[in-house]
Write an enzyme that holds these catalytic residues in place. Structure first.
Site, mmCIF file in Angstrom:
data_model
loop_
_atom_site.group_PDB
_atom_site.id
_atom_site.type_symbol
_atom_site.label_atom_id
_atom_site.label_comp_id
_atom_site.label_asym_id
_atom_site.label_seq_id
_atom_site.Cartn_x
_atom_site.Cartn_y
_atom_site.Cartn_z
ATOM 1 N N ASP A 73 81.974 -53.286 -108.209
ATOM 2 C CA ASP A 73 82.228 -53.641 -109.610
ATOM 3 C C ASP A 73 83.692 -54.056 -109.708
ATOM 4 O O ASP A 73 84.590 -53.215 -109.572
ATOM 5 C CB ASP A 73 81.946 -52.415 -110.493
ATOM 6 N N TYR A 79 85.702 -69.641 -120.591
ATOM 7 C CA TYR A 79 85.547 -69.872 -119.147
ATOM 8 C C TYR A 79 86.714 -70.726 -118.624
ATOM 9 O O TYR A 79 87.377 -70.372 -117.645
ATOM 10 C CB TYR A 79 84.206 -70.578 -118.916
ATOM 11 N N LEU A 129 76.159 -69.149 -105.511
ATOM 12 C CA LEU A 129 76.803 -69.581 -104.270
ATOM 13 C C LEU A 129 76.940 -68.513 -103.193
ATOM 14 O O LEU A 129 77.114 -68.827 -102.016
ATOM 15 C CB LEU A 129 78.196 -70.143 -104.594
HETATM 16 C C1 AKB Z 1 79.355 -74.629 -115.624
HETATM 17 O O1 AKB Z 1 78.655 -75.573 -115.982
HETATM 18 O O2 AKB Z 1 79.822 -73.790 -116.393
HETATM 19 C C2 AKB Z 1 79.701 -74.540 -114.159
HETATM 20 C C3 AKB Z 1 80.964 -75.266 -113.870
HETATM 21 C C4 AKB Z 1 80.998 -76.746 -113.857
HETATM 22 O O3 AKB Z 1 81.971 -74.664 -113.659
HETATM 23 N N1 AKB Z 1 78.629 -75.055 -113.376
#
Ligand code: AKB
Length: 332
Positions: A70, A159, A31
């Site tokens: 960084d 994540y 992005l």
């Molecule tokens: C992923 O698939 O990990 C990303 C998101 C949806 O955050 N594209």
């Protein structure tokens, strides 16, 4: 190291008539380059600094200021903010869902420790801070169809956990220290001239490249896996809009944004209108499938639409037509 405190606040000169001075971290991901282009058009080329730890391609390097940054190096980051009199900070550095599961320690460092550095520097220097969140900030116990802004968030990926942490920490700094934190939960983002890296929604970008190059596409999710998706122009438009929204219009600091939701088989059908000979096979990746099955199917973004007038431009047919107008459906 200086930690944010009420006393550390001092006002960087930024009045309504000034253009913001922008830093984008993780700028060579999917992005950053597109965002820099949009912001440079609006605020001037030299007011937007793109940064990453990787070496940029020539066209990126010559299209405007680029700098090594960084996010794990607090002093390096602070020096950049001070020397360039940064006022707006877009924090894009992150490991995405699938790649995060493959390297949890690195994902934890980049997505959590890196965020702490950014939050402290932003609070210390009175910056407006944008941090993207994601549909991945929800989990199997969240309502999935639709998923509202406020509901159970128990993601099962590093994540997702790191993004819930980012949402909560940003909001905490906002209420505790007055940090101007703004956050959007992005769906899967689809773009023609930049590739995502290591996400669960990547298939929806890959299909376009395979359709134009080889005419064969192997999908790593089941055909009926429904996920929210968005064309990159809508995503960047929403990001700029929420950053420019008057603070008093924001009833919250983290918003869902949505445009469309589709399954692989629905996307294939639409793609085959442009490339009828496309051959599709399904070879399910268990890690990605488990992640996708825990994510929202439809995203409720009514708060964004009400508070700051969010409105998407691209539905599925326009998205597919636009992707092929960039990539060329007959370029094989
Ligand atoms: C992923 O698939 O990990 C990303 C998101 C949806 O955050 N594209």
């Amino acid at each position: 190291r200086q930690v944010a405190s009420d006393a550390s606040f001092h006002s960087v000169s930024f009045s309504e008539s000034d253009h913001p001075r922008v830093l984008i971290t993780g700028g060579l991901g999917q992005l950053g380059v597109g965002l820099a282009k949009l912001l440079r058009k609006r605020f001037g080329k030299n007011n937007v600094i793109l940064s990453d730890i990787r070496k940029p391609a020539d066209n990126v390097f010559y299209s405007g200021p680029f700098i090594y940054a960084d996010i794990l190096d607090y002093k390096n980051l602070r020096e950049i903010v001070v020397n360039n009199r940064i006022t707006w900070f877009f924090h894009y550095s992150a490991l995405l869902s699938a790649v995060g599961e493959a390297n949890v320690p690195l994902a934890r460092a980049v997505n959590i420790t890196g965020l702490h550095n950014v939050l402290d520097i932003a609070a210390e220097h009175n910056l407006r801070l944008f941090v993207p969140s994601t549909i991945g900030a929800f989990g199997p116990t969240s309502p999935r169809d639709p998923t509202p802004d406020l509901c159970v968030q128990r993601p099962r990926t590093i994540y997702g956990v790191s993004k819930v942490h980012a949402e909560l920490m940003g909001e905490y700094y906002h209420y505790r220290y007055g940090l101007d934190f703004r956050c959007l939960r992005y769906p899967g983002i689809i773009s023609a001239d930049s590739q995502p890296g290591g996400g669960t929604t990547d298939y929806a970008v890959q299909i376009f490249h395979d359709a134009t190059k080889t005419g064969k596409f192997q999908c790593n999710l089941k055909p009926d896996t429904r996920l929210p998706m968005m064309y990159i122009d809508d995503c960047l438009k929403a990001t700029l809009e929420v950053m420019e929204a008057p603070a008093e219009s924001l009833s919250m600091r983290t918003y869902n944004i949505s445009a469309m939701s589709f399954t692989p088989e629905e996307l294939v059908q639409e793609v085959q209108k442009h490339v009828p000979e496309l051959q599709v096979t399904y070879n399910v990746d268990e890690v990605r499938q488990a992640i996708a099955d825990s994510w929202p199917m439809n995203f409720d973004d009514s708060n964004a639409r009400r508070d700051w007038g969010w409105k998407h431009d691209y539905d599925l047919p326009e998205l597919v037509t636009t992707m092929f107008s960039f990539l060329g459906s007959d370029s094989r």
